[in-house]
Design a protein around this motif. Structure first.
Motif, PDB file in Angstrom:
ATOM      1  N   ALA A 348      28.975  -0.379  25.338  1.00 38.16           N
ATOM      2  CA  ALA A 348      27.642  -0.644  25.770  1.00 38.16           C
ATOM      3  C   ALA A 348      27.336  -0.474  27.301  1.00 38.16           C
ATOM      4  CB  ALA A 348      26.983  -2.065  25.409  1.00 38.16           C
ATOM      5  N   ALA A 349      28.282  -1.248  27.874  1.00 37.39           N
ATOM      6  CA  ALA A 349      28.422  -1.186  29.526  1.00 37.39           C
ATOM      7  C   ALA A 349      28.659   0.238  30.076  1.00 37.39           C
ATOM      8  CB  ALA A 349      29.500  -2.113  30.077  1.00 37.39           C
ATOM      9  N   ALA A 350      29.056   0.959  29.328  1.00 31.66           N
ATOM     10  CA  ALA A 350      29.487   2.360  29.842  1.00 31.66           C
ATOM     11  C   ALA A 350      28.125   3.279  29.522  1.00 31.66           C
ATOM     12  CB  ALA A 350      30.637   3.248  28.818  1.00 31.66           C
ATOM     13  N   GLU A 353      26.321   2.567  32.788  1.00 32.45           N
ATOM     14  CA  GLU A 353      26.700   3.407  33.768  1.00 32.45           C
ATOM     15  C   GLU A 353      26.239   4.752  33.647  1.00 32.45           C
ATOM     16  OE1 GLU A 353      31.129   4.620  35.751  1.00 32.45           O
ATOM     17  OE2 GLU A 353      30.850   3.044  34.034  1.00 32.45           O
ATOM     18  N   SER A 354      26.142   5.290  32.516  1.00 31.68           N
ATOM     19  CA  SER A 354      25.697   6.834  32.190  1.00 31.68           C
ATOM     20  C   SER A 354      24.336   6.787  32.628  1.00 31.68           C
ATOM     21  CB  SER A 354      26.127   7.274  30.866  1.00 31.68           C
ATOM     22  OG  SER A 354      27.467   7.371  30.739  1.00 31.68           O
ATOM     23  N   ALA A 355      23.635   5.941  32.190  1.00 30.59           N
ATOM     24  CA  ALA A 355      22.064   5.837  32.380  1.00 30.59           C
ATOM     25  C   ALA A 355      21.694   5.674  33.707  1.00 30.59           C
ATOM     26  CB  ALA A 355      21.459   4.756  31.487  1.00 30.59           C
ATOM     27  N   GLN A 356      22.259   4.776  34.592  1.00 32.25           N
ATOM     28  CA  GLN A 356      22.347   4.728  36.065  1.00 32.25           C
ATOM     29  C   GLN A 356      22.722   5.867  36.745  1.00 32.25           C
ATOM     30  OE1 GLN A 356      24.938   1.239  36.304  1.00 32.25           O
ATOM     31  NE2 GLN A 356      22.957  -0.124  36.437  1.00 32.25           N
ATOM     32  N   GLU A 357      23.462   6.581  36.277  1.00 34.72           N
ATOM     33  CA  GLU A 357      24.037   7.826  36.981  1.00 34.72           C
ATOM     34  C   GLU A 357      23.109   8.983  36.963  1.00 34.72           C
ATOM     35  OE1 GLU A 357      27.352  10.742  35.730  1.00 34.72           O
ATOM     36  OE2 GLU A 357      28.499   9.326  37.128  1.00 34.72           O
ATOM     37  N   TYR A 359      19.817   8.630  35.286  1.00 32.85           N
ATOM     38  CA  TYR A 359      18.394   8.456  35.414  1.00 32.85           C
ATOM     39  C   TYR A 359      17.991   7.368  36.491  1.00 32.85           C
ATOM     40  CZ  TYR A 359      18.257  11.063  31.217  1.00 32.85           C
ATOM     41  OH  TYR A 359      18.444  12.329  30.062  1.00 32.85           O
ATOM     42  N   ALA A 360      18.577   7.197  37.503  1.00 30.61           N
ATOM     43  CA  ALA A 360      18.544   6.396  38.418  1.00 30.61           C
ATOM     44  C   ALA A 360      16.903   6.305  39.104  1.00 30.61           C
ATOM     45  CB  ALA A 360      19.324   6.702  39.657  1.00 30.61           C
ATOM     46  N   ASP A 361      16.213   7.203  38.908  1.00 32.15           N
ATOM     47  CA  ASP A 361      14.793   7.151  39.297  1.00 32.15           C
ATOM     48  C   ASP A 361      13.891   6.876  38.046  1.00 32.15           C
ATOM     49  OD1 ASP A 361      15.529   9.761  37.978  1.00 32.15           O
ATOM     50  OD2 ASP A 361      14.176  10.853  39.636  1.00 32.15           O
ATOM     51  N   GLU A 362      14.536   6.541  37.086  1.00 27.04           N
ATOM     52  CA  GLU A 362      13.627   6.489  35.923  1.00 27.04           C
ATOM     53  C   GLU A 362      14.097   4.878  35.247  1.00 27.04           C
ATOM     54  OE1 GLU A 362      13.045   9.570  32.892  1.00 27.04           O
ATOM     55  OE2 GLU A 362      14.160  10.771  34.387  1.00 27.04           O
ATOM     56  N   PRO A 363      13.625   3.937  36.168  1.00 25.61           N
ATOM     57  CA  PRO A 363      14.029   2.467  35.568  1.00 25.61           C
ATOM     58  C   PRO A 363      13.585   1.955  34.099  1.00 25.61           C
ATOM     59  CG  PRO A 363      11.948   2.518  37.140  1.00 25.61           C
ATOM     60  CD  PRO A 363      12.547   3.707  37.045  1.00 25.61           C
ATOM     61  N   GLU A 364      12.541   2.817  33.334  1.00 24.21           N
ATOM     62  CA  GLU A 364      12.355   2.453  32.288  1.00 24.21           C
ATOM     63  C   GLU A 364      13.511   2.936  31.290  1.00 24.21           C
ATOM     64  OE1 GLU A 364      10.673   6.835  32.829  1.00 24.21           O
ATOM     65  OE2 GLU A 364      11.153   5.101  33.916  1.00 24.21           O
ATOM     66  N   VAL A 365      14.106   4.021  31.670  1.00 28.51           N
ATOM     67  CA  VAL A 365      15.174   4.265  30.941  1.00 28.51           C
ATOM     68  C   VAL A 365      16.434   3.296  30.579  1.00 28.51           C
ATOM     69  CG1 VAL A 365      17.241   5.624  30.373  1.00 28.51           C
ATOM     70  CG2 VAL A 365      15.157   6.843  31.217  1.00 28.51           C
ATOM     71  N   LEU A 366      16.647   2.679  32.007  1.00 25.34           N
ATOM     72  CA  LEU A 366      17.627   1.432  32.223  1.00 25.34           C
ATOM     73  C   LEU A 366      17.072   0.198  31.431  1.00 25.34           C
ATOM     74  CD1 LEU A 366      18.702   1.891  35.621  1.00 25.34           C
ATOM     75  CD2 LEU A 366      19.620   3.012  33.790  1.00 25.34           C
ATOM     76  N   ASP A 367      15.871  -0.005  31.519  1.00 26.07           N
ATOM     77  CA  ASP A 367      15.309  -1.140  30.923  1.00 26.07           C
ATOM     78  C   ASP A 367      15.470  -1.187  29.424  1.00 26.07           C
ATOM     79  OD1 ASP A 367      14.651  -2.333  33.561  1.00 26.07           O
ATOM     80  OD2 ASP A 367      12.812  -1.759  33.409  1.00 26.07           O
ATOM     81  N   ALA A 372      17.668  -2.422  24.187  1.00 31.23           N
ATOM     82  CA  ALA A 372      18.267  -1.952  22.895  1.00 31.23           C
ATOM     83  C   ALA A 372      19.485  -2.675  22.384  1.00 31.23           C
ATOM     84  CB  ALA A 372      18.273  -0.434  22.953  1.00 31.23           C
ATOM     85  N   TRP A 373      20.393  -2.792  23.455  1.00 30.15           N
ATOM     86  CA  TRP A 373      21.663  -3.391  23.233  1.00 30.15           C
ATOM     87  C   TRP A 373      21.577  -4.737  22.813  1.00 30.15           C
ATOM     88  CZ3 TRP A 373      25.734  -1.208  21.288  1.00 30.15           C
ATOM     89  CH2 TRP A 373      26.001   0.036  21.903  1.00 30.15           C
ATOM     90  N   ALA A 374      20.470  -5.592  23.526  1.00 26.00           N
ATOM     91  CA  ALA A 374      20.166  -6.881  23.355  1.00 26.00           C
ATOM     92  C   ALA A 374      19.628  -7.142  22.177  1.00 26.00           C
ATOM     93  CB  ALA A 374      19.116  -7.486  24.392  1.00 26.00           C
ATOM     94  N   GLY A 375      18.872  -6.190  21.521  1.00 27.24           N
ATOM     95  CA  GLY A 375      18.467  -6.290  19.873  1.00 27.24           C
ATOM     96  C   GLY A 375      19.657  -6.062  19.074  1.00 27.24           C
ATOM     97  N   ALA A 376      20.859  -5.640  19.427  1.00 27.01           N
ATOM     98  CA  ALA A 376      21.868  -5.611  18.486  1.00 27.01           C
ATOM     99  C   ALA A 376      22.887  -6.591  18.798  1.00 27.01           C
ATOM    100  CB  ALA A 376      22.371  -4.047  18.872  1.00 27.01           C
ATOM    101  N   GLY A 377      22.500  -7.431  19.708  1.00 26.76           N
ATOM    102  CA  GLY A 377      23.261  -8.672  19.859  1.00 26.76           C
ATOM    103  C   GLY A 377      24.303  -8.480  21.177  1.00 26.76           C
ATOM    104  N   LEU A 378      24.092  -7.713  22.096  1.00 26.42           N
ATOM    105  CA  LEU A 378      25.148  -7.146  23.081  1.00 26.42           C
ATOM    106  C   LEU A 378      24.105  -7.119  24.486  1.00 26.42           C
ATOM    107  CD1 LEU A 378      26.768  -4.963  21.025  1.00 26.42           C
ATOM    108  CD2 LEU A 378      28.305  -5.778  22.861  1.00 26.42           C
ATOM    109  N   GLU A 379      24.347  -8.394  25.371  1.00 23.55           N
ATOM    110  CA  GLU A 379      23.792  -8.242  26.844  1.00 23.55           C
ATOM    111  C   GLU A 379      24.619  -7.429  27.599  1.00 23.55           C
ATOM    112  OE1 GLU A 379      21.161  -9.726  27.112  1.00 23.55           O
ATOM    113  OE2 GLU A 379      20.901 -10.693  25.168  1.00 23.55           O
ATOM    114  N   VAL A 380      23.895  -6.535  28.471  1.00 30.58           N
ATOM    115  CA  VAL A 380      24.710  -5.331  29.474  1.00 30.58           C
ATOM    116  C   VAL A 380      23.780  -5.675  30.753  1.00 30.58           C
ATOM    117  CG1 VAL A 380      25.696  -3.947  27.668  1.00 30.58           C
ATOM    118  CG2 VAL A 380      23.273  -3.401  28.671  1.00 30.58           C
ATOM    119  N   GLY A 381      24.514  -5.312  31.734  1.00 34.74           N
ATOM    120  CA  GLY A 381      23.999  -5.221  33.059  1.00 34.74           C
ATOM    121  C   GLY A 381      23.393  -6.475  33.577  1.00 34.74           C
TER     122      GLY A 381
END
Length: 381
Positions: A348-350, A353-357, A359-367, A372-381
């Motif tokens: 999930a953390a990786a 990292e891929s999304a930040q690399e 889609y850095a100019d598309e914050p909606e992707v990171l959010d 999505a990961w939180a919805g499956a029980g994993l908190e990232v970033g």
């Protein structure tokens, strides 16, 4: 990859059918024995023939010779991706085992050959091509190894063989038992799923046990779904997110083998039992890491990252193979991003990292990815 051959039907389902249907028991038991007898094939091939290019019948030579260093086809980052030339095509070879188990069997259709009139041959040929097209045209990858790897397949494997698998160098399809499962070439997402075990083999090489094994299965479900959605021209919202829906006969009380949208709901059948997949880390199924327990539940706990990807893709909207699929591909194919034994949290953390690399100019992707990961029980970033 580890020494266990990946198959689309987990052993626990075959065991249940063998126990419930005496007339099918020999076929189910053979399918289980065949998988057990060939454990280690992929690892052996990777050792003897670096890159997995063992020679096949029909004059196919390995791309690398024994003693050469195995190729590392993962990339340093998104900037190193290379485009596949427009004129490039897959290199497919479909063989017929004619009910036997000798591989690869009789060559019946090579790249560019006309249809043979055998539906299984045509379905395998088309499925291999559709998977190659996704990798090449969307992600700039030339076949599984990014070097134009030959894509061989064998159909009509065994008698009433109820499975399909990638064995480290080729695809193999059974015709099903006819009572619970139909022919295994009928499902495009299953063909793509199994072929993408080869993609994992040539990239992250996720160890096929525990959480890394569940991620191996999940990644292949993701790309299986993406191939199917791309062929059908479906966006994330309209797709059904089912894996193996075309395999089940009318006898089975269920929709598919797995549901990425709603893990745990794909089937509820008197013989097969109830779909055991969890959708949230709180419901993770802790099993021993052995073959009798699905290598630690690789086909079971894959529901957790599957749900995360579904939430990510539908949260972004549009075509899932574009931004959502690109993040998953980058995570798999970028050198050093994930170790072979990565767990859910590390993966999930990786992906973040891929999304930040990319889609850095598309914050909606990171959010959306974090949600999505939180919805499956994993908190990232």
């Amino acid at each position: 990859m580890t020494g266990t051959r990946c198959t689309i039907i987990p052993g626990y389902l075959l065991t249940r059918i063998a126990q419930a249907e005496p007339e099918l028991a020999p076929a189910m038991e053979f399918t289980l024995r065949d998988s057990a007898d060939t454990r280690g094939r992929r690892e052996i091939e990777a050792t003897r023939w670096p890159g997995g290019h063992a020679p096949l019948q029909g004059g196919i030579l390995p791309a690398t010779m024994p003693g050469q260093a195995p190729p590392d086809t993962r990339r340093e980052g998104m900037g190193s991706a290379t485009a596949v030339p427009e004129e490039a095509t897959p290199r497919r070879r479909v063989h017929d085992a004619e009910g036997g188990t000798a591989l690869p069997g009789r060559l019946v259709r090579a790249e560019g050959d006309p249809e043979t009139g055998d539906p299984a041959v045509g379905e395998a040929y088309d499925g291999l091509g559709s998977t190659w097209e996704l990798l090449a045209r969307v992600y700039g990858r030339d076949s599984l190894d990014d070097r134009g790897l030959l894509l061989p397949a064998t159909v009509h494997y065994g008698q009433s063989y109820a499975n399909a698998f990638w064995d480290g160098r080729q695809m193999v399809f059974g015709d099903g038992d006819g009572l619970y499962f139909t022919g295994f070439t009928r499902s495009l997402d299953v063909i793509a799923h199994e072929l993408c075990h080869g993609l994992v083999q040539y990239t992250a090489g996720l160890t096929y046990v525990g959480q890394s094994g569940a991620l191996n299965e999940s990644v292949c479900d993701v790309f299986g779904a993406l191939v199917s959605q791309r062929v059908r021209g479906q966006d994330a919202q309209e797709a059904d997110w089912l894996i193996g829906a075309d395999l089940l006969t009318d006898r089975v009380q269920g929709r598919a083998l797995r549901s990425m949208a709603d893990p745990g709901t794909a089937y509820d059948d008197p013989v097969l039992g109830r779909d055991p997949q969890p959708a949230h880390l709180d419901d993770f199924v802790d099993l021993p890491h052995d073959a009798d327990n699905d290598n630690g539940g690789v086909h079971i706990n894959s529901g957790i990252p599957n749900k995360a990807f579904h939430l990510f893709a539908t949260g972004l909207g549009g075509r899932a193979w574009e931004r959502a699929g690109q993040v998953w591909y980058d995570t798999l194919a970028t050198r050093g991003r994930i170790p072979r034994d990565v767990g859910f949290a590390g993966f999930a953390a990786a992906t973040l990292e891929s999304a930040q690399e990319r889609y850095a100019d598309e914050p909606e992707v990171l959010d959306t990815l974090r949600e999505a990961w939180a919805g499956a029980g994993l908190e990232v970033g």
